[in-house]
Design a protein around this motif. Structure first.
Motif: not given
Length: 111
Positions: A67-73, A12-17, A46-51
């Motif tokens: 403009s920078d929602l959480p994204v996981i690949v 899992r790769i956790f990045i920002g949109e 794409k996540g709805a919310m995160g930090f």
């Protein structure tokens, strides 16, 4: 036919949109690289919310557009193939997080 059966690796790769790689969204560049490197498949969520590490909350709520929602690949493949793409991730990621875990695969797919 390609089979992924038994024990594989879930990456899992956790990045920002809003993260970029060579002027395109990083998640798109990652999927293109993973495809080019012959991975079994990749999914972008794409996540709805995160930090993240800086504790800045990003949300898709109406009054708090981000403009920078959480994204996981997500990618599931053999340990060898995952290991082969890690140097690409080192070059492409300026932040974010990568996790690796064992995954028991019980299905296969046609190529």
């Amino acid at each position: 036919m390609t089979r992924l059966e038994g024990e594989q690796v879930l990456m899992r790769i956790f990045i920002g949109e809003g993260d970029r790689w060579e002027k395109k969204p990083l998640y798109e560049a990652l999927v293109e690289m993973l495809r080019r490197e012959g991975m079994a498949g990749a999914t972008v969520l794409k996540g709805a919310m995160g930090f993240g590490a800086r504790s800045i909350t990003h949300s898709d709520r109406l009054l708090r557009f981000s403009s920078d929602l959480p994204v996981i690949v997500e990618v599931v493949d053999s340990q060898e193939k995952i290991d082969a793409v890690l140097p690409f991730l080192d070059a492409m990621l300026e932040g974010g997080m990568v996790t690796l875990e064992k995954a028991r695969v019980i299905r296969y797919f046609k190529v």
